[in-house]
Design a protein around this motif. Structure first.
Motif, PDB file in Angstrom:
ATOM      1  N   HIS A  61       3.103   0.465  12.447  1.00 36.72           N
ATOM      2  CA  HIS A  61       3.170  -0.599  11.438  1.00 36.72           C
ATOM      3  C   HIS A  61       2.331  -0.292  10.208  1.00 36.72           C
ATOM      4  O   HIS A  61       2.118  -1.165   9.369  1.00 36.72           O
ATOM      5  N   LYS A  62       1.837   0.947  10.135  1.00 36.89           N
ATOM      6  CA  LYS A  62       1.068   1.409   8.967  1.00 36.89           C
ATOM      7  C   LYS A  62      -0.123   0.500   8.663  1.00 36.89           C
ATOM      8  O   LYS A  62      -0.436   0.194   7.512  1.00 36.89           O
TER       9      LYS A  62
ATOM     10  N   LEU B 295       4.270  -9.867  11.293  1.00 39.67           N
ATOM     11  CA  LEU B 295       4.246 -11.253  11.782  1.00 39.67           C
ATOM     12  C   LEU B 295       5.644 -11.873  11.769  1.00 39.67           C
ATOM     13  O   LEU B 295       5.952 -12.744  12.585  1.00 39.67           O
ATOM     14  N   GLN B 296       6.485 -11.413  10.841  1.00 39.43           N
ATOM     15  CA  GLN B 296       7.863 -11.932  10.822  1.00 39.43           C
ATOM     16  C   GLN B 296       8.614 -11.540  12.092  1.00 39.43           C
ATOM     17  O   GLN B 296       9.463 -12.289  12.575  1.00 39.43           O
TER      18      GLN B 296
ATOM     19  N   ALA C 281       0.390  -7.822   2.617  1.00 37.92           N
ATOM     20  CA  ALA C 281       1.632  -7.061   2.382  1.00 37.92           C
ATOM     21  C   ALA C 281       2.003  -6.232   3.609  1.00 37.92           C
ATOM     22  O   ALA C 281       3.174  -6.127   3.979  1.00 37.92           O
ATOM     23  N   THR C 282       0.982  -5.647   4.263  1.00 40.00           N
ATOM     24  CA  THR C 282       1.246  -4.825   5.452  1.00 40.00           C
ATOM     25  C   THR C 282       1.558  -5.705   6.659  1.00 40.00           C
ATOM     26  O   THR C 282       2.413  -5.379   7.485  1.00 40.00           O
ATOM     27  N   LEU C 283       0.826  -6.835   6.737  1.00 42.38           N
ATOM     28  CA  LEU C 283       0.921  -7.641   7.958  1.00 42.38           C
ATOM     29  C   LEU C 283       2.156  -8.542   7.997  1.00 42.38           C
ATOM     30  O   LEU C 283       2.700  -8.791   9.073  1.00 42.38           O
TER      31      LEU C 283
END
Ligand code: V4E
Length: 197
Positions: free
Chosen positions: A161-162, A19-20, A13-15
């Motif tokens: 990016h948390k 990556l998008q 969910a974070t990554l």
């Protein structure tokens, strides 16, 4: 070039938004076999000798492991330089000389690595046979003097990016912990288990 890198636990969910925004560079599968002698002479000094798909690599800490908060290693691929660092005279091939000096494989790990570019950072997402995923954010620098600035930039990237900056048990360390308690105890006693034990 020196690779300054920081691993992280992958949370999809974070990554996925990160990556998008990144460009996918490619995917490769590789197998690492790690070597040491019966006294764990290399790994208790945080020195990691491996054959990656048959090519020799030696990872050496750039600083004392106890002071490190990030993965900072020099990586040698030249066989003569590897011999020099591990004091192994040349008689036969490197694998023959290692065997003669009682160096043997202690773990083999296969990884599928997806690589992304989000300039100036490179992001690796590794998937192990077990399904476990480990991420890594990397920055390349030319000199050791540039390392602190690169470490700060990577830390800012994590904050932005948390992505939680928690200690990550690397693949080889996890393998040793699961399969060889005596080796793991030797690493702990030597103070090599950075930030986790
Ligand atoms: C450096 C190291 C080890 C060798 C494996 O390095 P790692 O970065 O986990 O492998 P990989 O496949 O991502 O290599 P790359 O392709 O990036 O070159 S095993 C342990 N260490 C150091 C280390 C330590 N001293 N303590 C802890 C808790 N973790 C790792």
């Amino acid at each position: 070039m020196i690779e300054v890198e920081q691993k992280f636990v992958v949370d999809d969910a974070t990554l996925s938004p990160v990556l998008q925004a990144a460009s996918f560079i490619g995917e490769r599968r590789f197998t690492d076999t790690y070597f040491d002698d019966p006294c764990y002479s290399l790994t208790t000094k945080d020195i990691w000798l491996r054959a990656r798909d048959g090519k020799w690599e030696l990872k050496l800490p750039l600083r004392n492991a106890a002071q490190q908060s990030d993965d900072q290693y020099d990586e040698l691929t030249d066989e003569d330089m590897i011999r020099e660092k591990i004091s192994l005279p040349k008689n036969n091939s490197l694998s023959e000389d290692l065997a003669a000096a009682c160096f043997a494989p202690f773990c083999t790990i296969t990884t599928v690595r997806k690589k992304y570019s989000l300039p100036p950072f490179v992001i690796d997402v590794d998937t192990l046979d077990s399904g476990r995923k480990i991420g890594e954010v990397e920055l390349m620098v030319n000199t050791e003097a540039e390392i602190p600035k690169a470490v700060s930039r990577i830390k800012r990237f994590f904050e932005q990016h948390k992505i939680p900056l928690a200690p990550v048990r690397g693949k080889a360390i996890e393998y040793i912990q699961m399969h060889n308690p005596a080796h793991y105890a030797a690493l702990r006693q030597a103070g090599v288990l950075r930030n986790i034990d």
